[in-house]
Design an enzyme around this catalytic site. Structure first.
Site, PDB file in Angstrom:
ATOM      1  N   ASP A 120       1.765  -9.683 -15.137  1.00 56.85           N
ATOM      2  CA  ASP A 120       1.860  -9.687 -13.681  1.00 56.85           C
ATOM      3  C   ASP A 120       3.314  -9.536 -13.264  1.00 56.85           C
ATOM      4  O   ASP A 120       4.128 -10.434 -13.487  1.00 56.85           O
ATOM      5  CB  ASP A 120       1.271 -10.982 -13.122  1.00 56.85           C
ATOM      6  CG  ASP A 120       1.012 -10.913 -11.613  1.00 56.85           C
ATOM      7  OD1 ASP A 120       1.638 -10.068 -10.950  1.00 56.85           O
ATOM      8  OD2 ASP A 120       0.196 -11.704 -11.119  1.00 56.85           O
ATOM      9  N   ASP A 319       3.401  -3.001  -7.720  1.00 54.58           N
ATOM     10  CA  ASP A 319       2.676  -4.177  -8.188  1.00 54.58           C
ATOM     11  C   ASP A 319       1.659  -3.751  -9.236  1.00 54.58           C
ATOM     12  O   ASP A 319       0.884  -2.812  -9.021  1.00 54.58           O
ATOM     13  CB  ASP A 319       1.980  -4.872  -7.015  1.00 54.58           C
ATOM     14  CG  ASP A 319       1.204  -6.101  -7.460  1.00 54.58           C
ATOM     15  OD1 ASP A 319       1.784  -6.947  -8.158  1.00 54.58           O
ATOM     16  OD2 ASP A 319       0.015  -6.210  -7.122  1.00 54.58           O
TER      17      ASP A 319
END
Length: 439
Positions: A120, A319
């Site tokens: 992440d 992202d």
């Protein structure tokens, strides 16, 4: 409205439709591809992933609607980070859910225990479920008692001041945090973390003792943000705060790409755009998106749609955890309208959930170029469209940022990043993108 409880199950029926039919029947050998400072990155629905659920009974339309709901929750989480709040209400009452799409193998402890941790880029600290954890997924847990190099960090350690809501328990540093819909209570710990061939002694991470909610990745998370407890910060001497990844296409046989750590072996022929700094949310990777071209035409978009503002958090980020690219409403409407014009104004446009540009007849889609300061990235149609083989529906795989969330972020998401090498060069404050076949 019901609450989503299974954040890892929602993409599968859609992904199975994208795969060649032969790949479902095959049983590829899942040999470990990690070597040097390069790790294999697996999609959670890779045949080599233990998190791949049995084929659900959802229709393609239902699975896409659920995908969108999860992506909206991911955007809600990112918006809460920007706002500096741990939780922000969701208009529908739905839980805030975020579950990263890609996992990698990491080893913790002595002797090493293998964990399949989520990757992440919008989070910092690493954390894993530990033996005896109450409320953690039952997939696997790190047995700290079996590691000869494991230790709890004391309250007076400098790392203790770098976590959220630290408390003292018997002299040990404890902390609480929220992640998506989950609340986590953990011991701040250290042990040897091994990535590919690289052992990293005394790596600081959270050893989860208690969790609630449905967002905790089953075997933990490795944060690739820029904060003080991130992988980049803890391995500056080893990896020089530099990494790249190549995310596999949903159509690839094994859903496997790579994470390359450190400056060695990174692509030489690659264009860069500057990374922007937001002191309020230093972990997010902001860039300066200045224009979007559909085919050969640059779309007329107000500059305010792309403006970077550290105070409000507005701007554009890359992202790895969001599936579909989102643009703030003025930008999306302009891009969508030009896309429709190029595809053919006489064709009937339908919608599917949050996707408002779908076609039931075959289309020829234009490429789309995102123009950043110093770098243009052209996405071919395969990065822009989702297809249903069952009902012959094709949709533009982008959407407007949810208006009811007051979202100010443009998010370059992982479907658009697929089959590109994305290089994060933090020391030189720049991000590069180069086309690459990831599988």
């Amino acid at each position: 409205m019901e609450t989503l409880q299974l954040p890892l199950s929602i993409l599968l029926s859609f992904l199975l439709l994208l795969l060649p039919t032969s790949s479902i029947a095959q049983n590829p050998k899942c040999s470990v591809q990690d070597q040097g400072s390069t790790l294999e990155v697996l999609h959670i629905y890779s045949p080599c992933s233990p998190f791949r659920p049995p084929t659900p009974s959802l229709s393609w339309e239902e699975s896409v609607l659920q995908m969108q709901q999860e992506d909206q929750a991911r955007l809600q989480f990112l918006s809460s980070l920007v706002a500096g709040k741990s939780v922000v209400p969701v208009a529908s009452g739905r839980q805030i859910i975020q579950s990263p799409t890609y996992i990698l193998r990491a080893k913790i402890g002595t002797p090493p225990q293998t964990m399949l941790m989520a990757m992440d880029t919008s989070n910092d600290a690493a954390w894993v479920p530990c033996s005896g954890c109450v409320g953690c997924p039952s997939s696997a847990a790190f047995a700290s008692a079996k590691s000869t190099t494991y230790k709890n960090l004391p309250c007076k350690s400098p790392q203790c001041s770098q976590v959220s809501k630290p408390t003292c328990g018997g002299g040990a540093c404890l902390f609480n945090m929220t992640y998506g819909s989950s609340s986590i209570a953990a011991n701040l710990s250290q042990d040897t973390l091994t990535l590919a061939s690289d052992p990293i002694p005394n790596y600081t991470f959270g050893c989860i003792q208690k969790a609630s909610g449905s967002s905790v990745p089953p075997q933990g998370l490795l944060g690739l943000g820029r904060g003080p407890l991130s992988l980049l910060s803890q391995t500056q001497n080893l990896y020089k705060s530099t990494f790249s990844y190549c995310l596999p296409s949903f159509k690839s046989l094994n859903f496997s790409g790579s994470l390359r750590l450190g400056p060695v072996g990174q692509p030489q022929r690659i264009k860069f755009t500057p990374l922007l700094k937001n002191p309020r949310r230093s972990s997010l990777y902001y860039v300066n998106l200045i224009a979007i071209r559909v085919g050969r035409r640059t779309v007329d978009i107000p500059p305010s749609a792309f403006a970077f503002n550290p105070t409000t958090g507005s701007g554009t980020i890359f992202d790895s955890g969001t599936v579909f690219t989102r643009l703030v409403q003025p930008a999306y409407i302009a891009v969508r309208n030009e896309f429709r014009r190029r595809v053919g104004p006489k064709l009937t446009v339908t919608s599917l959930g949050g996707f408002d540009t779908c076609y039931s007849a075959p289309i020829v889609a234009p490429a789309m170029t995102f123009m950043f300061s110093g770098m243009n990235v052209t996405f071919p149609p395969e990065n822009l469209l989702i297809h249903s083989t069952a009902s012959s529906i094709t949709c533009l795989a982008m959407a407007a940022s949810p208006g009811d969330l007051n979202s100010v972020l443009n998010v370059i998401a992982n479907m658009q990043q697929q089959n590109h090498r994305v290089l994060y060069d933090v020391p030189n404050s720049r991000l590069g993108v180069a086309r690459e076949l990831c599988t």
